[in-house]
Enzyme design. Structure first.
Site, PDB file in Angstrom:
ATOM      1  N   GLY A 220       0.762  -1.244   0.000  1.00 52.19           N
ATOM      2  CA  GLY A 220       0.000   0.000   0.000  1.00 52.19           C
ATOM      3  C   GLY A 220       0.785   1.282   0.000  1.00 52.19           C
TER       4      GLY A 220
ATOM      5  N   GLU B 234      -4.346 -10.647   5.971  1.00 56.93           N
ATOM      6  CA  GLU B 234      -3.947 -11.442   7.148  1.00 56.93           C
ATOM      7  C   GLU B 234      -4.661 -12.783   7.223  1.00 56.93           C
ATOM      8  OE1 GLU B 234      -3.853  -9.250  10.832  1.00 56.93           O
ATOM      9  OE2 GLU B 234      -3.600  -7.396   9.720  1.00 56.93           O
TER      10      GLU B 234
HETATM   11  C1  LIG Z   1      -6.113  -3.461   2.007  1.00 64.90           C
HETATM   12  C2  LIG Z   1      -5.117  -4.566   1.847  1.00 64.90           C
HETATM   13  C3  LIG Z   1      -3.833  -4.390   2.364  1.00 64.90           C
HETATM   14  C4  LIG Z   1      -2.852  -5.372   2.196  1.00 64.90           C
HETATM   15  N1  LIG Z   1      -1.589  -5.162   2.696  1.00 64.90           N
HETATM   16  C5  LIG Z   1      -0.601  -6.096   2.463  1.00 64.90           C
HETATM   17  C6  LIG Z   1       0.762  -5.877   2.887  1.00 64.90           C
HETATM   18  O1  LIG Z   1       1.076  -4.850   3.502  1.00 64.90           O
HETATM   19  N2  LIG Z   1       1.713  -6.795   2.589  1.00 64.90           N
HETATM   20  C7  LIG Z   1       1.394  -7.924   1.925  1.00 64.90           C
HETATM   21  O2  LIG Z   1       2.296  -8.725   1.695  1.00 64.90           O
HETATM   22  N3  LIG Z   1       0.121  -8.175   1.494  1.00 64.90           N
HETATM   23  C8  LIG Z   1      -0.880  -7.287   1.745  1.00 64.90           C
HETATM   24  N4  LIG Z   1      -2.179  -7.514   1.303  1.00 64.90           N
HETATM   25  C9  LIG Z   1      -2.482  -8.709   0.518  1.00 64.90           C
HETATM   26  C10 LIG Z   1      -3.243  -9.770   1.288  1.00 64.90           C
HETATM   27  O3  LIG Z   1      -2.392 -10.392   2.192  1.00 64.90           O
HETATM   28  C11 LIG Z   1      -3.832 -10.761   0.267  1.00 64.90           C
HETATM   29  O4  LIG Z   1      -4.832 -10.069  -0.460  1.00 64.90           O
HETATM   30  C12 LIG Z   1      -4.416 -11.979   0.950  1.00 64.90           C
HETATM   31  O5  LIG Z   1      -3.393 -12.793   1.391  1.00 64.90           O
HETATM   32  C13 LIG Z   1      -5.342 -12.797   0.019  1.00 64.90           C
HETATM   33  O6  LIG Z   1      -4.646 -13.203  -1.097  1.00 64.90           O
HETATM   34  P1  LIG Z   1      -5.169 -12.879  -2.568  1.00 64.90           P
HETATM   35  O7  LIG Z   1      -5.538 -11.452  -2.637  1.00 64.90           O
HETATM   36  O8  LIG Z   1      -4.177 -13.387  -3.494  1.00 64.90           O
HETATM   37  O9  LIG Z   1      -6.529 -13.703  -2.698  1.00 64.90           O
HETATM   38  P2  LIG Z   1      -6.652 -15.192  -3.220  1.00 64.90           P
HETATM   39  O10 LIG Z   1      -5.906 -16.083  -2.319  1.00 64.90           O
HETATM   40  O11 LIG Z   1      -6.350 -15.250  -4.664  1.00 64.90           O
HETATM   41  O12 LIG Z   1      -8.203 -15.401  -2.987  1.00 64.90           O
HETATM   42  C14 LIG Z   1      -9.150 -15.268  -4.037  1.00 64.90           C
HETATM   43  C15 LIG Z   1     -10.263 -16.270  -3.792  1.00 64.90           C
HETATM   44  O13 LIG Z   1      -9.751 -17.584  -3.849  1.00 64.90           O
HETATM   45  C16 LIG Z   1     -10.130 -18.324  -2.727  1.00 64.90           C
HETATM   46  N5  LIG Z   1      -9.069 -19.265  -2.344  1.00 64.90           N
HETATM   47  C17 LIG Z   1      -7.730 -19.067  -2.391  1.00 64.90           C
HETATM   48  N6  LIG Z   1      -7.094 -20.170  -1.934  1.00 64.90           N
HETATM   49  C18 LIG Z   1      -8.050 -21.070  -1.593  1.00 64.90           C
HETATM   50  C19 LIG Z   1      -8.031 -22.400  -1.047  1.00 64.90           C
HETATM   51  N7  LIG Z   1      -6.893 -23.013  -0.770  1.00 64.90           N
HETATM   52  N8  LIG Z   1      -9.229 -23.013  -0.825  1.00 64.90           N
HETATM   53  C20 LIG Z   1     -10.395 -22.396  -1.089  1.00 64.90           C
HETATM   54  N9  LIG Z   1     -10.446 -21.146  -1.595  1.00 64.90           N
HETATM   55  C21 LIG Z   1      -9.295 -20.492  -1.850  1.00 64.90           C
HETATM   56  C22 LIG Z   1     -10.369 -17.297  -1.630  1.00 64.90           C
HETATM   57  O14 LIG Z   1     -11.282 -17.789  -0.700  1.00 64.90           O
HETATM   58  C23 LIG Z   1     -10.912 -16.118  -2.420  1.00 64.90           C
HETATM   59  O15 LIG Z   1     -12.299 -16.253  -2.541  1.00 64.90           O
HETATM   60  C24 LIG Z   1      -3.181  -6.555   1.485  1.00 64.90           C
HETATM   61  C25 LIG Z   1      -4.485  -6.731   1.003  1.00 64.90           C
HETATM   62  C26 LIG Z   1      -5.452  -5.764   1.167  1.00 64.90           C
HETATM   63  C27 LIG Z   1      -6.829  -5.982   0.606  1.00 64.90           C
END
Ligand SMILES: Cc1cc2nc3c(=O)[nH]c(=O)nc-3n(C[C@H](O)[C@H](O)[C@H](O)COP(=O)(O)OP(=O)(O)OC[C@H]3O[C@@H](n4cnc5c(N)ncnc54)[C@H](O)[C@@H]3O)c2cc1C
Ligand SMILES: Cc1cc2nc3c(=O)[nH]c(=O)nc-3n(C[C@H](O)[C@H](O)[C@H](O)COP(=O)(O)OP(=O)(O)OC[C@H]3O[C@@H](n4cnc5c(N)ncnc54)[C@H](O)[C@@H]3O)c2cc1C
Lengths: 618, 618
Positions: B179, B379
């Site tokens: 961010g 998280e």
């Molecule tokens: C406002 C904000 C601030 C953030 N800040 C940071 C930061 O400072 N540093 C950092 O490193 N990250 C940060 N993040 C990232 C955050 O950690 C990730 O968005 C989070 O880990 C989810 O991963 P993704 O976005 O890839 O979602 P995905 O994992 O791709 O999820 C997408 C969908 O797939 C589903 N899914 C994924 N895996 C599975 C499974 N094994 N079984 C069933 N369903 C599954 C989920 O349920 C979801 O519906 C931030 C995110 C936000 C929104």
């Protein structure tokens, strides 16, 4: 940008079990309209002033200017297509109604048709259509939204000058909400209490000039724009006119979210395995997406149904028959609330299903969800709408019990308590059986409210109003159950009348079954309390719901493709036809002005001083 | 601005039936902390740089600069209070953590304690605390969020130079999300796959310099900041550390929304009657607000409980006893998901309860709801968290069945199927009876999943993984049911140990009963399917829920007052202590730069030309 389709997405398209073209024809009914829609999409693609990909990175002022320009373009287009309503609606959908003058176009111009005299219309309508005057719709006041009888703004007829004096005397009477139009409108339709000869005649609409036509400055005092001298308005049709709008609005909002999410979902991978699994292969992920695909199609058939009903009623009323108006009003109130509520929940669910990417403004999902939420409040606050529908149902229950005739759609209220005879999960794919269960549940809930009100009255509620309020939470639930029934019925009826290939029929059956079983699963307690289903039957419903996932899974992307929503319309880095999500995100981030310079100016103002001692020490 | 309290709101405060001061002492436990919190509130009030009322009207660049300044102030404050953790947390809550360096403060600095060697800590921690270096936490990649084993970024140990080479070779491996820190951070903790001598050791954290300390420009190539030369990290505690954070975060987000909405709701009038009714008098409005007041208090007691558990486990682990770690991990995963999900739903519900006003940015409600939503994804994505908790429960069920010892909190899995003996609605106010029902429901659901997995396996699921996936929707529900039980138990236990006046005790009983009956009403189908409750009993639960409204109604505002959230913290035109909503909205609108000039510059660029022909014709 011309990119190869992401292989995962291509795989999705290749796995479909039906003919996308056939489905597109079902969606757009006639081939001509479908082609016209494609032409309009091309027009938008080729007209940069209509593009919205930069919106997230503009200042509010820049956004306003760009929206003004888009608005002018829309009116130019309206002229070019000779004000063809279907064309204009299609164009607005392509840009998510994200331009100035939308209310001028969609509320004010039609209002002349419904609210003004022929003389008034002759004078003002051409000016409005040529954007020579621009008007807002100013009803809500800072202190008054839902309950219009208490509007404070007054319009007092001065018999000596034959003019109306409009007055917003207090802070709470300030007109508040007509959004972006505040800067552009020269006029407004102002809702005000009409006073003539010391007598109040309730809220009436007035057409009022707000700004100088010379230099666009607000007028020193808001005065009356001469709309009518006789001080009386026929409020013809104002209540009917809401009907069409929500269905269009909700449609748009709902579909976009679905399309975006499904595409994004399919292309996303994450999880164990050599090649990571596609997240759409997880059952939990399907649970987040698939019910909303079904919902999208249910809205489609509902819209068609509502249009038919609306036309039939209009014809009746033109012949002086108003007997079905209360029913129409109640149905539209309940469905307005149900559809916008589902759009809100669906958009949010789908946004969350995209993980972090769904939180990006450039995914368009937060904006779509906000729009859906606004629909829940504006044009009739949802709870108030459900209550209105609910009160009508209570009246109809009384009518049925008194042996009076009621509309077809609520005759089920007269049936005895119903127990479903479904004996296996597969029977939940039988629309007739499922609809009976929905009827039984809604009827039981409405009867339950009626009974509770009687009890409250017997137990000493001060008055009928208190007895009603003490049951209003249950009444909202009952009205919702009725609206869900109505929606499912329209969906089932629509599907039943289709003549399509067996491949496509199979998909429609799955979608209809999913819509029904999802609703049952979400509200299983109500079906159980009503004695309509047994615990085992509700568990079968849940099984059957999961079963439909296997039919929808290979077709998820193709189902949304069939809507033929072009990229320029979805306007989302996640929802592009080619599915190259990561490239799009990366490119989109480059557009953020804050990323244009390597070092933000604030560094020099704020951080440099703080960090300047560091170097010596590392 | 010093205004008289809105009479409606004053009436609300006067109608309370308990001592607000007594409740505040319960909330903040010891008087000293409560006083300190008040001092910090005063400090924020007197420190304009920390105020956020202008945020909605700033450009993104201005917002960034202001957030930088707030961040510097927070670090100044941290120095002044000698890094007292409680003080810093209190300050951050006062400004909704809306400042730069929050992750540097909350994630990076604590990470040294957990992840780094003493030598590393000695070097870097002071620099971090004095903001001589500023770091981001860079774990998520564009293509990889949840499933960390597939992170693409590599850190390869070069034996010749004794350095690590960090490499993000592809678009999908780009670190994406840390961010606002992207512009301010000089360093980052980068999660990368550690490669030594051609062998991969999985994801490890590396402390990497990103920007020149000379001129803040990004380094030409991202190189390794020397963190450790031995290439091996003990990942001590990293999994525990998440525990504390979500509870704090969720708390904050949830409470603010409640407070705001309740105050706003009370002051709003709308409806028939001489003086319009207060909307909070409608049962449907109470239904939107009151469950979230109860939820707020349940979170309060949960946080206290979790702190105790956390301290007990930490002590155990310091003594080398890790036997309870899996249980701790599972509980925190399920509760993280439940609490953030409830915060999301509650914030949204409360926002919608404010009608159009809730859509105003200056109400702060949209921002609070967005924050709650982010908590659901960040998280540990919620679905993934529920699944983790669910898998643990399945294992524990097997353990119970095999006669092995399990944690106290899940021993109920071993009890026989349970049928509630509740015989009247009032008995839903009996925590012991209600908790038994929650246990019976959760146990039945977990058993149902286990059975279904066996059946899927028997019916030819390819492998255990497929059988598991085919039951994962139900597993999520089961894990949620368990987490709801856990939350309710903590709430009940907390209330049980309080020694308070009868007046306050009555309120707590109502809140606890509301929390339980609301959960039952929302998921009545699950209780019925489990055979724990009958249809009649679930209807009693709904009655009892409505009954609690009468206790809470006169106390709604006072209950939120007891949190002593100052205006500067709520930062909402709707939630001010004096309740002068309309004046605040009006004043806030004046701050919008677009309202500073009567005619927007875009008029001259876009509209003037269009409107210039009008005058001649009117
Ligand atoms: C406002 C904000 C601030 C953030 N800040 C940071 C930061 O400072 N540093 C950092 O490193 N990250 C940060 N993040 C990232 C955050 O950690 C990730 O968005 C989070 O880990 C989810 O991963 P993704 O976005 O890839 O979602 P995905 O994992 O791709 O999820 C997408 C969908 O797939 C589903 N899914 C994924 N895996 C599975 C499974 N094994 N079984 C069933 N369903 C599954 C989920 O349920 C979801 O519906 C931030 C995110 C936000 C929104
Ligand atoms: C994006 C947006 C655009 C808008 N554009 C316009 C516009 O162009 N022109 C215009 O005139 N207005 C506009 N509005 C205003 C809109 O019409 C009002 O917000 C709407 O009518 C609801 O009124 P309210 O905001 O006063 O909410 P309220 O009526 O105050 O509702 C607040 C709460 O009270 C409850 N409540 C109110 N009355 C009752 C009752 N009788 N029984 C039970 N519960 C009740 C509601 O359920 C809700 O929970 C817009 C609003 C939005 C959000």
């Amino acid at each position: 940008m011309d990119m190869k389709v992401n292989p995962d997405l291509q795989k999705e398209r290749d796995s479909r079990t039906f003919d996308v073209d056939e489905l597109s024809n079902v969606i757009y009914e006639n081939g001509e309209r479908r082609n016209r829609r494609k032409e309009i999409a091309k027009y938008v693609e080729n007209t940069p002033v209509l593009h919205r990909d930069c919106v997230p990175f503009q200042t509010r002022s820049e956004q306003y200017e760009a929206a003004l320009r888009r608005g002018l373009k829309v009116f130019e287009f309206a002229d070019e297509c000779s004000w063809c309503k279907d064309d204009i609606v299609a164009l607005l959908q392509m840009i998510s109604s994200d331009c100035c003058f939308v209310l001028h176009l969609g509320l004010v111009i039609p209002a002349f048709d419904k609210l003004a005299s022929d003389e008034q219309t002759a004078k003002w309508l051409p000016l409005c259509m040529q954007l020579q005057v621009i008007a807002a719709y100013a009803q809500t006041e800072l202190g008054h939204g839902t309950y219009l009888p208490k509007l404070e703004t007054t319009a007092t007829y001065d018999t000596s000058t034959e003019e109306f004096i409009l007055n917003s005397p207090t802070l709470t009477s300030m007109k508040f909400w007509p959004g972006g139009l505040g800067h552009s409108s020269t006029h407004a339709i102002v809702m005000a209490q009409l006073w003539v000869n010391g007598k109040c005649h309730g809220p009436h609409p007035f057409f009022v000039q707000l700004r100088s036509l010379q230099d666009h400055r607000p007028l020193p005092v808001v005065k009356l724009g001469q709309l009518s001298a006789d001080g009386v308005y026929t409020r013809r049709g104002s209540e009917k006119s809401g009907m069409r709008r929500w269905s269009n609005l909700v449609q748009g909002a709902a579909q976009i979210a679905r399309a975006t999410a499904v595409c994004a979902g399919s292309a996303r991978r994450g999880g164990p395995g050599e090649q990571e699994s596609q997240v759409i292969d997880y059952q939990t992920q399907q649970m987040k997406l698939f019910p909303w695909i079904a919902m999208t199609f249910s809205f489609l058939f509902l819209r068609k149904h509502v249009e038919e009903v609306y036309n039939a009623r209009t014809e009746e009323m033109n012949e002086g028959n108003y007997s079905n108006l209360a029913e129409l009003h109640s149905v539209s109130a309940g469905l307005k609330a149900l559809c916008s509520e589902q759009a809100w929940q669906g958009c949010d669910a789908v946004r969350m299903a995209c993980g972090g990417h769904g939180a990006l403004t450039a995914s368009e999902l937060p904006g779509i969800a906000d729009y859906a939420k606004a629909l829940c409040t504006a044009e009739g606050e949802n709870t108030v709408m459900y209550l209105e529908a609910g009160r009508h149902l209570l009246k109809q229950l009384a009518a049925v019990r008194a042996g009076r005739r009621v509309a077809d759609s609520i005759q089920y209220l007269g049936q005895p308590a119903y127990t479903s005879d479904i004996r296996a999960s597969a029977e939940f794919a039988n629309p007739a059986k499922v609809l009976k269960a929905f009827e039984g549940r809604a009827a039981a809930m409405i009867r339950h409210v009626a009974l509770r009100m009687e009890r409250c009255a017997a137990a000493g509620a001060r008055d009928a109003m208190e007895a009603y309020d003490l049951s209003s939470v249950l009444l909202v639930d009952a009205a919702k159950a009725h609206s869900e029934l109505y929606l499912l019925r329209a969906f089932a009826a629509g599907v039943a009348t289709l003549t399509v290939s067996p491949h496509l029929a199979r998909i429609f059956t799955a979608l209809l079954t999913l819509q029904a079983t999802y609703a049952i699963t979400r509200s299983s307690g109500q079906f159980l309390q009503a004695g309509v289903l047994t615990a085992e039957q509700t568990q079968w419903a849940a099984e059957e719901m999961l079963q439909t996932f296997t039919v929808i899974r290979p077709n998820a992307v193709a189902l949304m493709d069939a809507y033929e929503h072009p990229d320029v319309m979805l306007n989302s880095v996640l929802g592009c036809y080619d599915g190259n999500v990561y490239t799009r995100i990366f490119e989109s981030v480059q557009k953020e002005p804050m990323n244009k310079s390597e070092v933000h100016p604030a560094y020099y103002k704020v951080l440099q001083q703080k960090l300047k001692n560091t170097k010596a020490r590392l």
